[in-house]
Every structure is written in structure tokens, then in C-alpha cells.
Enzyme design. Structure first.
Site, PDB file in Angstrom:
ATOM      1  N   ASP A   1      -2.533 -11.617 -19.970  1.00 32.08           N
ATOM      2  CA  ASP A   1      -1.807 -11.431 -18.713  1.00 32.08           C
ATOM      3  C   ASP A   1      -0.529 -10.674 -19.049  1.00 32.08           C
ATOM      4  O   ASP A   1       0.135 -10.983 -20.052  1.00 32.08           O
ATOM      5  CB  ASP A   1      -1.410 -12.782 -18.113  1.00 32.08           C
ATOM      6  CG  ASP A   1      -2.553 -13.500 -17.416  1.00 32.08           C
ATOM      7  OD1 ASP A   1      -3.697 -13.014 -17.469  1.00 32.08           O
ATOM      8  OD2 ASP A   1      -2.291 -14.566 -16.828  1.00 32.08           O
TER       9      ASP A   1
ATOM     10  N   HIS B   1      -6.397 -12.913 -26.199  1.00 29.95           N
ATOM     11  CA  HIS B   1      -7.841 -13.067 -26.316  1.00 29.95           C
ATOM     12  C   HIS B   1      -8.471 -11.763 -26.806  1.00 29.95           C
ATOM     13  O   HIS B   1      -7.829 -10.721 -26.858  1.00 29.95           O
ATOM     14  CB  HIS B   1      -8.424 -13.507 -24.983  1.00 29.95           C
ATOM     15  CG  HIS B   1      -7.976 -14.877 -24.567  1.00 29.95           C
ATOM     16  ND1 HIS B   1      -8.824 -15.963 -24.518  1.00 29.95           N
ATOM     17  CD2 HIS B   1      -6.747 -15.347 -24.204  1.00 29.95           C
ATOM     18  CE1 HIS B   1      -8.149 -17.033 -24.139  1.00 29.95           C
ATOM     19  NE2 HIS B   1      -6.891 -16.690 -23.932  1.00 29.95           N
TER      20      HIS B   1
ATOM     21  N   SER C   1       6.207 -11.292 -25.830  1.00 30.11           N
ATOM     22  CA  SER C   1       6.260 -10.074 -26.616  1.00 30.11           C
ATOM     23  C   SER C   1       5.263  -9.048 -26.110  1.00 30.11           C
ATOM     24  O   SER C   1       4.988  -8.970 -24.919  1.00 30.11           O
ATOM     25  CB  SER C   1       6.039 -10.387 -28.093  1.00 30.11           C
ATOM     26  OG  SER C   1       6.495  -9.309 -28.874  1.00 30.11           O
TER      27      SER C   1
END
Length: 279
Positions: A88, A145, A248
Site C-alpha cells: 500500500d 509482499h 519508507s
């Protein structure tokens, strides 16, 4: 404060000391004080706890536990695409690699060799390939992921600076993502090698992977490398591969191919884990 001044001040801030302090606070088991800090953060950054597997703020023993929270099952469906978005966040930049030059922002580029810690042979595999740089803001889900199936072959820790990686700093600090501390994860996929680079930043206490745990705590201050060719560490598309303990950026490199990014993607646009990234 002007954007230029905010960036300039970062050259003088004690970034290492601030990051170490933030790491201690994030690991602190402070009971009610920790819960108050989490509640303030949720309100300040409008964190959507409805999506969290555990929405009870008081149940998180540390700020790190909250920050790396799991999502509810099914909250991020994985698209039937060759490459999915691994996080995200927001799109910083994406597109072709011009030779070995990766576009950072107007007037700023950096080399793939610098990004991966100086390994020219590794970087050469991505000459004229493609890249995508995704920024994770404080409010985002902070697990990373897999964009596709991959077998892990190497991991490289590259020491560096700890500038912020927000959009303003990306516009103002030359070679930012090849300058900051980072963890380079090299995979072999069905269409050749690919790289996920986890880029550290100010107050990012640590970066961790599912196969190693924390990589940069404590910070060794020198380049370190781990080889996995003799091991069978295989991750499927959509599997968790790592996490940031505070926010980050992730930079991905793919080899030369007829890759086409999602037509809806634009720099600055919001993205979600599992959506179509490219085919």
C-alpha cells in the site's frame, strides 16, 4: 517552511541519533503510554483500523507491533496479473531504465549499480529494463509482499544515510534511494531475475525480512551479504517478504522485456497491495 529549506535542514539533523531514539520508543512496552501514543498516531495520520486483523489499540504491546499490524483476511485480493503491486502506498516514479539510469525526480537520476551496492554484474542484468519506486507513508500498511513468484538468491545490506524519503526529499536530494541505507533482495522468477530494494529513512528503526528477521538492527556500518543459492527459499505472488518498522520506500528492478505497467498508474497516485502493477 519552504520545501527547499525543509530538505536543506536534513543535511544538518542528527539523523542517526533521531532514528536510534525512535527505534527505542517503538520497542518500548509502555502500557497505557504506548496505547496513548498509538491512539494519537491513528488520529493524526487517519489510519484505517477497520482493515486491521486486530483493531484493538490497547492490545498492542509496542508501537512496532501496531505499525506492522496484519490486515484482515481478504482485505487485499491478489489480482490475476503477471506482476502485482507489493505494498500500500503512493507511486513515486516508474518506467524504463535508461541504460543503467533510474529516474528519481525532475533533474535527478541514479544508477542501478549504486542502488544495489556497487555490484556492477548484478546491476547489468537490469540494463534497459524497468523499475518502479513506491513510497509508504506513515498511515499505510507496512508489510511488503511479493509482486510475483520468486526464489531468493541473495540479500545485501548497504549502509548509508537516513534522509527522509517523502516526495519533497526525493525532489531535493540527488541520488536519494542509492544514498540511503537499504536492503537489496535478489530473486529469480519465471521471467528472469528481479530485485526488491527496501530503502531506509529517518526514524525507520529497522527493516526485516521473513527469512532473516531484522537486517539492520544493530546497524553494522558496513556492507553485508547473504547467499541463498543452496537453500530453497521460495515465495509465492502475494506472500509477505518483509516489513518496515516505520515507513519508507520500495524500489523494484526488472530485466529488459516487453513489460507494460498498469495504464491507470501515474506518479503521485495511490496504490494498494494486490492490484495489477504490470504485465
Amino acid at each position: 517552511m519552504s520545501e527547499r529549506l525543509a530538505v536543506l535542514l536534513q543535511y544538518f539533523l542528527p539523523k542517526q541519533a533521531l532514528t536510534a531514539l525512535a527505534g527505542r520508543v517503538a520497542r518500548w512496552r509502555g502500557g497505557a503510554a504506548t496505547t496513548s501514543l498509538i491512539a494519537w498516531f491513528v488520529q493524526r495520520y487517519r489510519v484505517n483500523m477497520i482493515e486491521a486483523a486486530n483493531p484493538d489499540l490497547a492490545s498492542y504491546a509496542t508501537f512496532n507491533d501496531f505499525f506492522t499490524r496484519e490486515l484482515k483476511q481478504g482485505a487485499r485480493p491478489v489480482a490475476a496479473a503477471d506482476l502485482i503491486c507489493p505494498v500500500d502506498g503512493a507511486i513515486s516514479q516508474f518506467g524504463p531504465i535508461e541504460g543503467q539510469q533510474i529516474f528519481q525526480a525532475k533533474g535527478h537520476q541514479y544508477s542501478s549499480t549504486a542502488l544495489v551496492g556497487g555490484d556492477a554484474a548484478l546491476a547489468q542484468q537490469f540494463d534497459h529494463g524497468h523499475f518502479a519506486t513506491l513510497y509508504l507513508s506513515p498511515r499505510d500498511y507496512h508489510r511488503i509482499h511479493m509482486p510475483c513468484d520468486g526464489r531468493l538468491t541473495r540479500m545485501i545490506y548497504v549502509p548509508g544515510d537516513l534522509f527522509s524519503v517523502n516526495p519533497a526529499t526525493a525532489r531535493g536530494v540527488p541520488g536519494l534511494f542509492a544514498r540511503n541505507e537499504r536492503v537489496v533482495c535478489v530473486f529469480e522468477g519465471a521471467r528472469g531475475p528481479f530485485v526488491l530494494v527496501l530503502v531506509g529513512a529517518t526514524i525507520v528503526g529497522s527493516m526485516a525480512t521473513v527469512w532473516h528477521g531484522g537486517v539492520n538492527a544493530p546497524r553494522p556500518g558496513r556492507l553485508c551479504e547473504w547467499r541463498y543459492e543452496e537453500k530453497s527459499i521460495v515465495l509465492k505472488k502475494g506472500d509477505e517478504m518483509g516489513r518496515f518498522l516505520l515507513g519508507s520506500t520500495v524500489v523494484m528492478l526488472f530485466p529488459k522485456s516487453p513489460l507494460q505497467f498498469n495504464a491507470a498508474w501515474q506518479p503521485g497516485g495511490a496504490v494498494r497491495l494486490g492490484e495489477v502493477m504490470a504485465s
